[in-house]
Design a protein around this motif. Structure first.
Motif, PDB file in Angstrom:
ATOM      1  N   TYR A 164       0.832  -1.200   0.000  1.00  6.07           N
ATOM      2  CA  TYR A 164       0.000   0.000   0.000  1.00  6.07           C
ATOM      3  C   TYR A 164       0.872   1.257   0.000  1.00  6.07           C
ATOM      4  N   PHE A 165       0.362   2.324  -0.623  1.00  7.86           N
ATOM      5  CA  PHE A 165       1.001   3.623  -0.500  1.00  7.86           C
ATOM      6  C   PHE A 165       0.705   4.170   0.903  1.00  7.86           C
ATOM      7  N   PRO A 166       1.536   5.088   1.412  1.00  2.00           N
ATOM      8  CA  PRO A 166       1.346   5.604   2.776  1.00  2.00           C
ATOM      9  C   PRO A 166      -0.057   6.150   3.046  1.00  2.00           C
ATOM     10  N   LEU A 167      -0.632   6.911   2.101  1.00  3.52           N
ATOM     11  CA  LEU A 167      -1.972   7.457   2.340  1.00  3.52           C
ATOM     12  C   LEU A 167      -3.011   6.343   2.371  1.00  3.52           C
ATOM     13  N   GLN A 168      -2.798   5.304   1.589  1.00  9.16           N
ATOM     14  CA  GLN A 168      -3.723   4.173   1.620  1.00  9.16           C
ATOM     15  C   GLN A 168      -3.686   3.482   2.979  1.00  9.16           C
ATOM     16  N   VAL A 169      -2.491   3.352   3.542  1.00  8.08           N
ATOM     17  CA  VAL A 169      -2.376   2.762   4.882  1.00  8.08           C
ATOM     18  C   VAL A 169      -3.098   3.638   5.897  1.00  8.08           C
ATOM     19  N   THR A 170      -3.010   4.955   5.738  1.00  6.18           N
ATOM     20  CA  THR A 170      -3.706   5.873   6.640  1.00  6.18           C
ATOM     21  C   THR A 170      -5.215   5.627   6.592  1.00  6.18           C
ATOM     22  N   VAL A 171      -5.742   5.388   5.395  1.00  8.41           N
ATOM     23  CA  VAL A 171      -7.177   5.109   5.262  1.00  8.41           C
ATOM     24  C   VAL A 171      -7.520   3.766   5.899  1.00  8.41           C
ATOM     25  N   VAL A 172      -6.677   2.759   5.688  1.00 11.16           N
ATOM     26  CA  VAL A 172      -6.905   1.454   6.322  1.00 11.16           C
ATOM     27  C   VAL A 172      -6.982   1.615   7.834  1.00 11.16           C
ATOM     28  N   ARG A 173      -6.036   2.354   8.410  1.00 12.41           N
ATOM     29  CA  ARG A 173      -6.030   2.568   9.864  1.00 12.41           C
ATOM     30  C   ARG A 173      -7.288   3.299  10.325  1.00 12.41           C
ATOM     31  N   ASP A 174      -7.747   4.250   9.517  1.00  7.77           N
ATOM     32  CA  ASP A 174      -8.951   4.991   9.870  1.00  7.77           C
ATOM     33  C   ASP A 174     -10.177   4.075   9.849  1.00  7.77           C
ATOM     34  N   ILE A 175     -10.254   3.198   8.866  1.00  5.31           N
ATOM     35  CA  ILE A 175     -11.382   2.259   8.784  1.00  5.31           C
ATOM     36  C   ILE A 175     -11.392   1.345  10.002  1.00  5.31           C
ATOM     37  N   LEU A 176     -10.231   0.813  10.364  1.00  3.82           N
ATOM     38  CA  LEU A 176     -10.148  -0.090  11.513  1.00  3.82           C
ATOM     39  C   LEU A 176     -10.575   0.622  12.794  1.00  3.82           C
ATOM     40  N   ALA A 228     -19.567   8.700   2.459  1.00  4.24           N
ATOM     41  CA  ALA A 228     -19.674  10.071   2.967  1.00  4.24           C
ATOM     42  C   ALA A 228     -18.276  10.676   3.091  1.00  4.24           C
ATOM     43  N   PRO A 229     -18.148  11.987   2.922  1.00  2.00           N
ATOM     44  CA  PRO A 229     -16.821  12.628   3.043  1.00  2.00           C
ATOM     45  C   PRO A 229     -16.200  12.378   4.417  1.00  2.00           C
ATOM     46  N   VAL A 230     -14.938  11.969   4.424  1.00  2.00           N
ATOM     47  CA  VAL A 230     -14.219  11.683   5.663  1.00  2.00           C
ATOM     48  C   VAL A 230     -12.841  12.329   5.593  1.00  2.00           C
ATOM     49  N   ASP A 231     -12.463  13.038   6.639  1.00  2.00           N
ATOM     50  CA  ASP A 231     -11.115  13.611   6.722  1.00  2.00           C
ATOM     51  C   ASP A 231     -10.268  12.674   7.572  1.00  2.00           C
ATOM     52  N   VAL A 232      -9.572  11.768   6.916  1.00  6.41           N
ATOM     53  CA  VAL A 232      -8.785  10.772   7.649  1.00  6.41           C
ATOM     54  C   VAL A 232      -7.585  11.394   8.343  1.00  6.41           C
ATOM     55  N   LEU A 233      -7.278  12.652   8.009  1.00  2.76           N
ATOM     56  CA  LEU A 233      -6.135  13.330   8.630  1.00  2.76           C
ATOM     57  C   LEU A 233      -6.551  14.210   9.802  1.00  2.76           C
ATOM     58  N   ALA A 234      -7.854  14.253  10.103  1.00  3.37           N
ATOM     59  CA  ALA A 234      -8.311  15.029  11.255  1.00  3.37           C
ATOM     60  C   ALA A 234      -7.663  14.488  12.522  1.00  3.37           C
ATOM     61  N   ARG A 235      -7.301  15.404  13.448  1.00  2.00           N
ATOM     62  CA  ARG A 235      -6.514  15.002  14.614  1.00  2.00           C
ATOM     63  C   ARG A 235      -7.195  13.904  15.425  1.00  2.00           C
ATOM     64  N   ASP A 236      -8.507  14.041  15.680  1.00  2.00           N
ATOM     65  CA  ASP A 236      -9.170  13.044  16.519  1.00  2.00           C
ATOM     66  C   ASP A 236      -9.184  11.676  15.854  1.00  2.00           C
ATOM     67  N   ARG A 237      -9.372  11.655  14.537  1.00 10.38           N
ATOM     68  CA  ARG A 237      -9.382  10.376  13.829  1.00 10.38           C
ATOM     69  C   ARG A 237      -7.977   9.773  13.779  1.00 10.38           C
ATOM     70  N   ARG A 238      -6.966  10.592  13.563  1.00  9.49           N
ATOM     71  CA  ARG A 238      -5.595  10.082  13.531  1.00  9.49           C
ATOM     72  C   ARG A 238      -5.183   9.562  14.899  1.00  9.49           C
ATOM     73  N   ASP A 239      -5.563  10.264  15.961  1.00  8.78           N
ATOM     74  CA  ASP A 239      -5.229   9.805  17.313  1.00  8.78           C
ATOM     75  C   ASP A 239      -5.862   8.450  17.593  1.00  8.78           C
ATOM     76  N   ALA A 240      -7.140   8.302  17.207  1.00  8.47           N
ATOM     77  CA  ALA A 240      -7.827   7.029  17.431  1.00  8.47           C
ATOM     78  C   ALA A 240      -7.173   5.915  16.619  1.00  8.47           C
ATOM     79  N   ARG A 246      -1.208   0.796  17.720  1.00  6.30           N
ATOM     80  CA  ARG A 246      -0.269   0.360  18.754  1.00  6.30           C
ATOM     81  C   ARG A 246      -0.799  -0.873  19.472  1.00  6.30           C
ATOM     82  N   ARG A 247      -2.087  -0.888  19.741  1.00  3.34           N
ATOM     83  CA  ARG A 247      -2.669  -2.031  20.455  1.00  3.34           C
ATOM     84  C   ARG A 247      -2.656  -3.282  19.594  1.00  3.34           C
ATOM     85  N   GLN A 248      -3.064  -3.163  18.343  1.00  4.50           N
ATOM     86  CA  GLN A 248      -3.160  -4.343  17.499  1.00  4.50           C
ATOM     87  C   GLN A 248      -1.794  -4.865  17.061  1.00  4.50           C
ATOM     88  N   ARG A 249      -0.864  -3.961  16.797  1.00  7.41           N
ATOM     89  CA  ARG A 249       0.454  -4.410  16.408  1.00  7.41           C
ATOM     90  C   ARG A 249       1.249  -4.931  17.589  1.00  7.41           C
TER      91      ARG A 249
END
Length: 250
Positions: A164-176, A228-240, A246-249
């Motif tokens: 995956y490209f880095p931004l794609q991984v960011t989206v995967v993490r957001d979905i999880l 629906a539009p999602v900002d995967v880079l929003a601070r609260d979503r990135r923190d979550a 960290r927990r899953q890995r």
């Protein structure tokens, strides 16, 4: 004797409920119940229904759990718990997954992948796989219980990382993170499989119920849910997402 044409709707429902109860009772217990004995004209049909269900269970069920604790099944679309389900908004004809809450979660994941990571085509997603065609010691065994999907396994070969490209991984993490950690990505496993996404909770876990209800609510509300539009880079979503990573890995 009661005229069949005059049987009330309540009577039909009552008899249907009796047959449903029969499935859960051992034969000797069933035949000794007063309610069963009182319905002698229907005894034969109930016995036949129970026998058909026993045959179906023997044909479909394995009695063995996949890695995440859900029972593997020998077939899909054959009166078991695993069926081909639609994935709205995609070209996919459907994916074979366990009905109910599991279906709700995995279909949402596949739809977000399609909208936000890369466009999917028919054949890109594999759900259920027969128990004799998977390695039961690995997380891919969860496909046999209808609780996992592989997305483009040819693009992300098992045992390799970095598909995956880095931004794609960011989206995967957001979905999880959006799914509350009830789904795990195979890319985080010791033996990675970046195409694999599987349920990471056991049957009866209340977290699955909670997430599924939330997704169902979104599905019925315009402007929410997959697409629906999602900002995967929003601070609260990135923190979550980072907290869950960290927990899953770990």
């Amino acid at each position: 004797m009661t005229n069949p044409a005059r049987i009330s709707r309540r009577a039909l429902l009552t008899r249907a409920a009796a047959i449903g109860t029969a499935v859960a009772l051992p034969g000797s217990v069933l035949l000794s119940t007063p309610g069963y004995a009182a319905q002698k004209p229907y005894r034969t049909s109930v016995e036949q229904a129970v026998e058909r269900l026993r045959e179906r269970n023997a044909r479909v069920l394995t009695g063995r759990p996949s890695r995440n604790g859900w029972e593997m099944e020998n077939a899909a679309d054959t009166h078991g718990s695993i069926y081909t389900r639609p994935v709205p908004g995609t070209p996919l004809e459907g994916i074979q997954v366990r009905l109910g809450e599991v279906e709700t979660v995995l279909v949402h994941l596949v739809r977000r992948f399609h909208y936000e990571i890369d466009t999917l085509r028919e054949g890109d997603v594999i759900g259920w796989r027969a128990p004799d065609r998977i390695r039961t010691r690995l997380p891919e065994s969860n496909q046999a219980s209808g609780t996992a999907v592989q997305i483009r396994p040819g693009h992300y070969p098992s045992g390799t990382r970095g598909g995956y490209f880095p931004l794609q991984v960011t989206v995967v993490r957001d979905i999880l993170a959006e799914l509350g950690g009830v789904v795990r990505w195979g890319g985080d496993d010791t033996t990675p499989d970046e195409s694999l996404y599987y349920l990471d909770v056991r049957p009866g876990d209340s977290r699955l119920t909670s997430v599924a209800r939330r997704l169902q609510g979104w599905r019925d509300t315009p402007g929410l849910g997959a697409g629906a539009p999602v900002d995967v880079l929003a601070r609260d979503r990135r923190d979550a997402a980072k907290t869950l990573e960290r927990r899953q890995r770990g």
